[in-house]
Scaffold this active site. Sequence first.
Site, mmCIF file in Angstrom:
data_model
loop_
_atom_site.group_PDB
_atom_site.id
_atom_site.type_symbol
_atom_site.label_atom_id
_atom_site.label_comp_id
_atom_site.label_asym_id
_atom_site.label_seq_id
_atom_site.Cartn_x
_atom_site.Cartn_y
_atom_site.Cartn_z
ATOM 1 N N THR A 176 0.869 -1.204 0.000
ATOM 2 C CA THR A 176 0.000 0.000 0.000
ATOM 3 C C THR A 176 0.887 1.229 0.000
ATOM 4 O O THR A 176 1.997 1.203 0.561
ATOM 5 C CB THR A 176 -0.943 0.049 1.222
ATOM 6 O OG1 THR A 176 -1.907 -0.989 1.090
ATOM 7 C CG2 THR A 176 -1.693 1.356 1.341
ATOM 8 N N ARG A 204 -12.545 -8.903 -2.854
ATOM 9 C CA ARG A 204 -12.317 -8.378 -1.498
ATOM 10 C C ARG A 204 -11.944 -6.884 -1.555
ATOM 11 O O ARG A 204 -11.124 -6.455 -2.354
ATOM 12 C CB ARG A 204 -11.202 -9.178 -0.839
ATOM 13 C CG ARG A 204 -10.817 -8.691 0.565
ATOM 14 C CD ARG A 204 -9.615 -7.780 0.513
ATOM 15 N NE ARG A 204 -9.156 -7.375 1.835
ATOM 16 C CZ ARG A 204 -8.225 -6.452 2.041
ATOM 17 N NH1 ARG A 204 -7.653 -5.859 1.022
ATOM 18 N NH2 ARG A 204 -7.867 -6.122 3.254
ATOM 19 N N GLY A 206 -10.509 -3.700 0.733
ATOM 20 C CA GLY A 206 -9.823 -3.393 1.983
ATOM 21 C C GLY A 206 -10.208 -2.031 2.524
ATOM 22 O O GLY A 206 -11.237 -1.445 2.158
ATOM 23 N N ASP A 207 -9.353 -1.519 3.399
ATOM 24 C CA ASP A 207 -9.621 -0.237 4.051
ATOM 25 C C ASP A 207 -9.207 0.965 3.211
ATOM 26 O O ASP A 207 -9.692 2.073 3.438
ATOM 27 C CB ASP A 207 -8.845 -0.172 5.371
ATOM 28 C CG ASP A 207 -7.340 -0.292 5.129
ATOM 29 O OD1 ASP A 207 -6.924 -1.242 4.420
ATOM 30 O OD2 ASP A 207 -6.581 0.566 5.609
ATOM 31 N N THR A 227 -1.798 1.601 6.417
ATOM 32 C CA THR A 227 -1.358 0.376 5.743
ATOM 33 C C THR A 227 -1.390 -0.767 6.753
ATOM 34 O O THR A 227 -1.083 -0.573 7.930
ATOM 35 C CB THR A 227 0.060 0.519 5.160
ATOM 36 O OG1 THR A 227 0.514 -0.778 4.744
ATOM 37 C CG2 THR A 227 1.058 1.091 6.148
ATOM 38 N N GLY A 228 -1.758 -1.947 6.276
ATOM 39 C CA GLY A 228 -1.825 -3.094 7.178
ATOM 40 C C GLY A 228 -3.100 -3.869 6.930
ATOM 41 O O GLY A 228 -3.786 -3.646 5.922
ATOM 42 N N GLY A 230 -6.385 -4.637 6.396
ATOM 43 C CA GLY A 230 -7.462 -3.683 6.166
ATOM 44 C C GLY A 230 -8.735 -3.969 6.931
ATOM 45 O O GLY A 230 -9.463 -3.046 7.317
HETATM 46 N N1 ASP Z 1 -4.383 -2.035 3.879
HETATM 47 C C1 ASP Z 1 -4.275 -2.781 2.657
HETATM 48 C C2 ASP Z 1 -5.521 -3.586 2.464
HETATM 49 O O1 ASP Z 1 -6.006 -4.164 3.408
HETATM 50 C C3 ASP Z 1 -3.102 -3.702 2.597
HETATM 51 C C4 ASP Z 1 -1.809 -3.231 3.201
HETATM 52 O O2 ASP Z 1 -1.617 -2.066 3.483
HETATM 53 O O3 ASP Z 1 -0.937 -4.064 3.421
HETATM 54 O O4 ASP Z 1 -5.968 -3.698 1.350
#
Ligand code: ASP
Length: 316
Positions: A176, A204, A206-207, A227-228, A230
């Site tokens: 991200t 899917r 994400g956030d 980031t992370g 989601g």
């Molecule tokens: N936040 C992103 C998602 O869930 C993925 C990421 O940042 O690693 O799509």
Amino acid sequence: MTRPVIAIHGGCGVMAKLDLSGADWADARHGLGEALLAGWRTLNEGGSAVDAVEAAIVIMEDSPQFNAGHGAALNAGGIHELDASIMRGADLGAGAVTLVRRIRNPIRAARALLEQGSPVMLGGPEADNFAARSGLDMVEQSYFTTERRVASLASLKAKALEGTLKSASEAEKHGTVGAVALDIAGHLAAGTSTGGYNNKPEGRIGDSPIIGAGTYARDGVCAVSGTGAGEFFIRHAVGHEIASRIAYLGESLAAAAAYVIKSDLASYGIGAGIVAVDAQGNITAPFNTDGMFRGWIDADGNLFVGTHADVSSVLL
Ligand code: ASP
């Protein structure tokens, strides 16, 4: 006149420090530096925080180093489905696209929606069609694909079969890109763009395209890009939660962000990080993984970039 600042991240899926070669580090640092400078120049020429966020994110979307645009993750069907959003703190204007497959720079499509005013979010083929009608660059799926993501997908599928998915590295799973900025008029903005995570289920979301979760900006308070994992950012409405802690509890930016990332989210054992800036130009970039690609240019014009715990200062 406000002294402008910008902060960016290139995801909290950084390779373990020992696996990051000198060349990897140099490439990542170069990409981060270029993105920061693109945003910073925009701010210094009197551009808006939204312009700066878009400019910085486009550079990272175009770089194969980061999981967004060229170099994005592949879903379980071997397809790139991209998400992006951007928010203007001045009036809470926002635009977001999700599950797009053909837009070279999804952040530009999010921006076009912001400018249009409504709807805030478009998804799937109609989001692609909107971007094409808006005159944005359209590409084939193969444009987004890099060897590294193909290898990560194969490795994650193998681990899923073996039942050893938990041993997958953060780098295999995450990515991200995001940016937050404060402009000379004192306005805030935030934006985020991603391929999601490797081997994610088809369809899917994400956030990153969810306003209030992966992206949030409100003048007078803060701008946040995450980031992370989601799903947890959505459940905790992370961007809005950080802004609420500042607005309602009177916490500092650093305290509010650290609480949400290091207490709320870390308690699930998931990877998470954010970059954020407040209305006074304070910057914070907490993460709970091994590392997070990140960088910022502060109000004094000092540029910093980092991957792991250490942060290097670079003279402009
Ligand atoms: N936040 C992103 C998602 O869930 C993925 C990421 O940042 O690693 O799509």
